[in-house]
Design a protein around this motif. Structure first.
Motif, PDB file in Angstrom:
ATOM      1  N   UNK A   6     -40.272  73.241  97.721  1.00 29.25           N
ATOM      2  CA  UNK A   6     -41.427  72.363  97.841  1.00 29.25           C
ATOM      3  C   UNK A   6     -41.163  71.101  97.021  1.00 29.25           C
ATOM      4  N   UNK A   7     -41.834  70.015  97.389  1.00 30.48           N
ATOM      5  CA  UNK A   7     -41.780  68.812  96.571  1.00 30.48           C
ATOM      6  C   UNK A   7     -40.739  67.809  97.026  1.00 30.48           C
ATOM      7  N   UNK A   8     -40.517  66.807  96.161  1.00 32.41           N
ATOM      8  CA  UNK A   8     -39.593  65.722  96.472  1.00 32.41           C
ATOM      9  C   UNK A   8     -38.488  65.624  95.431  1.00 32.41           C
ATOM     10  N   UNK A   9     -38.073  66.766  94.891  1.00 33.12           N
ATOM     11  CA  UNK A   9     -36.915  66.773  94.003  1.00 33.12           C
ATOM     12  C   UNK A   9     -35.662  66.478  94.820  1.00 33.12           C
TER      13      UNK A   9
ATOM     14  N   UNK B 276     -33.893  57.810  94.785  1.00 35.94           N
ATOM     15  CA  UNK B 276     -32.434  57.894  94.769  1.00 35.94           C
ATOM     16  C   UNK B 276     -31.949  58.913  95.797  1.00 35.94           C
ATOM     17  N   UNK B 277     -32.651  60.034  95.904  1.00 33.41           N
ATOM     18  CA  UNK B 277     -32.282  61.041  96.898  1.00 33.41           C
ATOM     19  C   UNK B 277     -32.423  60.480  98.308  1.00 33.41           C
ATOM     20  N   UNK B 278     -33.511  59.756  98.561  1.00 26.79           N
ATOM     21  CA  UNK B 278     -33.684  59.145  99.882  1.00 26.79           C
ATOM     22  C   UNK B 278     -32.581  58.111 100.147  1.00 26.79           C
ATOM     23  N   UNK B 279     -32.228  57.347  99.130  1.00 27.90           N
ATOM     24  CA  UNK B 279     -31.147  56.368  99.292  1.00 27.90           C
ATOM     25  C   UNK B 279     -29.859  57.060  99.707  1.00 27.90           C
TER      26      UNK B 279
ATOM     27  N   UNK C  26     -37.326  59.372 108.029  1.00 29.24           N
ATOM     28  CA  UNK C  26     -37.528  60.551 107.173  1.00 29.24           C
ATOM     29  C   UNK C  26     -38.646  60.207 106.197  1.00 29.24           C
ATOM     30  N   UNK C  27     -39.716  61.019 106.201  1.00 29.86           N
ATOM     31  CA  UNK C  27     -40.931  60.654 105.497  1.00 29.86           C
ATOM     32  C   UNK C  27     -41.284  61.622 104.368  1.00 29.86           C
ATOM     33  N   UNK C  28     -41.708  61.064 103.256  1.00 32.12           N
ATOM     34  CA  UNK C  28     -42.253  61.862 102.160  1.00 32.12           C
ATOM     35  C   UNK C  28     -43.657  62.276 102.572  1.00 32.12           C
ATOM     36  N   UNK C  29     -43.857  63.561 102.828  1.00 34.94           N
ATOM     37  CA  UNK C  29     -45.095  64.043 103.434  1.00 34.94           C
ATOM     38  C   UNK C  29     -46.298  63.906 102.506  1.00 34.94           C
ATOM     39  N   UNK C  30     -46.067  63.882 101.227  1.00 29.69           N
ATOM     40  CA  UNK C  30     -47.073  63.541 100.216  1.00 29.69           C
ATOM     41  C   UNK C  30     -46.331  62.990  99.001  1.00 29.69           C
ATOM     42  N   UNK C  31     -47.075  62.507  98.030  1.00 31.66           N
ATOM     43  CA  UNK C  31     -46.483  62.021  96.785  1.00 31.66           C
ATOM     44  C   UNK C  31     -46.309  63.212  95.848  1.00 31.66           C
ATOM     45  N   UNK C  32     -45.153  63.309  95.216  1.00 29.73           N
ATOM     46  CA  UNK C  32     -44.872  64.440  94.321  1.00 29.73           C
ATOM     47  C   UNK C  32     -45.120  64.016  92.878  1.00 29.73           C
ATOM     48  N   UNK C  33     -46.194  64.527  92.312  1.00 28.68           N
ATOM     49  CA  UNK C  33     -46.555  64.173  90.934  1.00 28.68           C
ATOM     50  C   UNK C  33     -45.637  64.827  89.904  1.00 28.68           C
ATOM     51  N   UNK C  34     -44.821  65.786  90.324  1.00 30.22           N
ATOM     52  CA  UNK C  34     -43.992  66.526  89.377  1.00 30.22           C
ATOM     53  C   UNK C  34     -42.515  66.127  89.408  1.00 30.22           C
ATOM     54  N   UNK C  35     -42.192  65.128  90.217  1.00 30.12           N
ATOM     55  CA  UNK C  35     -40.828  64.605  90.255  1.00 30.12           C
ATOM     56  C   UNK C  35     -40.868  63.111  89.960  1.00 30.12           C
ATOM     57  N   UNK C  36     -40.019  62.604  89.073  1.00 33.43           N
ATOM     58  CA  UNK C  36     -39.976  61.155  88.844  1.00 33.43           C
ATOM     59  C   UNK C  36     -39.709  60.425  90.159  1.00 33.43           C
ATOM     60  N   UNK C  37     -40.452  59.363  90.401  1.00 36.34           N
ATOM     61  CA  UNK C  37     -40.287  58.626  91.646  1.00 36.34           C
ATOM     62  C   UNK C  37     -38.856  58.099  91.784  1.00 36.34           C
ATOM     63  N   UNK C  38     -38.238  57.759  90.663  1.00 34.87           N
ATOM     64  CA  UNK C  38     -36.859  57.271  90.695  1.00 34.87           C
ATOM     65  C   UNK C  38     -35.917  58.335  91.286  1.00 34.87           C
TER      66      UNK C  38
END
Length: 337
Positions: free
Chosen positions: A94-97, A136-139, A120-132
């Motif tokens: 789960x999440x955007x790690x 970077x993972x998406x990049x 490729x879409x972030x389905x929600x904002x992940x408050x528990x992973x640094x946005x950076x």
């Protein structure tokens, strides 16, 4: 046939009616019907298809991939998403790690039967992973050729601004936002839309028919139509509940003369209405029957005169939800388990 619009500040064109399989494929309808719906979408000129790994716990991606087999890949725009729990629900499912994004994109590509997704879409904002970390993972996903563009879903205006800023610094394009938007749910208009215009992002909106309420089929004081979303115990009834109030349903019935004047069904009016917003690139429509796809496509290219747009506002009045705070309010505060 459907018209096409540019997505955000990019050269990518998508069909302004986009086919989505959130509540249908892998759960509500049989696979052969789902395939027939996808083929009806293709026949109508729809080239853009939206799904997510969480839909039917990955089954929806598989069904969509199977339905698109044999099509020219370059003629399609395939969108999927990452964030919500998938698989057995382990601590990193789960999440955007970085871990979850990298594993999820590989799983999605395998199920969809493609080497890359267009968005490729972030389905929600992940408050528990640094946005950076997320950006970077998406990049890296983009640099690896596994996604061409990045988008988000149900992010606030500030989150979109910060996401776009980091994306630009990292050398990739964040070009889209996927929020709920309809005549009845306009919470993006005050903050999300202006911020998106500012940074070159456009909207791919979900639930333009308010989970079926704007078709007018739910009439106050009458039984719920058999087989309708409001009777679905697999998630549909829960999602539609917010609109199933008599005051809302009564106002919706008053929209019939507007639809009649334009020669549209109520559903077509609802889809055409969201497409009047110049920051909306596409309206996502689903279907449980192929003929529904053909009907929804007739909303493409419709121009609703200003006086009728004003009439719609007058008819719906105070049943419309406009509070921009609802985007943040409805967002997960912590990762779901």
């Amino acid at each position: 046939m459907v018209n096409y619009r540019y997505l955000g500040n990019s050269g990518l064109k998508i069909s302004e009616i986009t086919y989505g399989n959130w509540l249908t494929h892998g759960s509500q309808v049989e696979n052969d019907i789902a395939t027939a719906c996808v083929h009806a979408a293709l026949d109508a000129g729809i080239t853009s298809f939206d799904t997510a790994d969480v839909y039917a716990n990955t089954k929806a991606e598989q069904v969509l991939g199977d339905a698109l087999k044999g099509q020219r890949r370059e003629s399609l725009e395939i969108f999927t998403k990452v964030y919500w729990p998938t698989g057995p629900g382990g601590p990193n499912d789960v999440g955007l790690s970085r871990k979850h994004i990298m594993e999820s994109i590989n799983g999605s590509l395998k199920r969809l039967g493609t080497d890359y997704v267009d968005l490729y879409q972030a389905h929600r904002y992940d408050t528990e992973t640094p946005l950076e970390e997320t950006m970077q993972a998406f990049a890296d996903v983009v640099r690896q050729g596994k996604a061409l563009y990045i988008g988000v879903s149900e992010w606030t205006a500030d989150q979109i601004r910060e996401g776009v800023k980091l994306a630009r610094e990292l050398g990739f394009q964040l070009i889209s936002s996927q929020p709920q938007y309809s005549m009845l749910w306009r919470v993006i208009e005050e903050e999300v839309v202006p911020a998106s215009k500012e940074v070159g992002v456009s909207q791919i909106v979900w639930s333009p028919i308010a989970q079926g309420v704007l078709t007018g089929k739910y009439v106050p004081g009458q039984p719920l139509p058999e087989g309708s979303r409001a009777t679905d115990d697999k998630g549909g009834a829960r999602m539609i509940q917010r609109f199933m109030r008599d005051d809302v349903l009564e106002r919706v019935q008053l929209l019939r003369p507007v639809a009649d004047e334009l020669g549209l069904t109520m559903a077509q009016l609802a889809v055409a209405w969201v497409l009047q917003n110049d920051n909306v690139a596409a309206a996502i429509v689903g279907a449980s029957r192929p003929e529904q796809v053909a009907e929804n496509v007739k909303a493409s290219g419709v121009e609703i005169p200003a006086e009728l747009m004003a009439t719609i506002d007058e008819v719906l009045g105070d049943v419309v939800e406009r509070d921009p705070g609802r985007t943040a309010e409805n967002a997960p505060k912590t990762r779901p388990v």
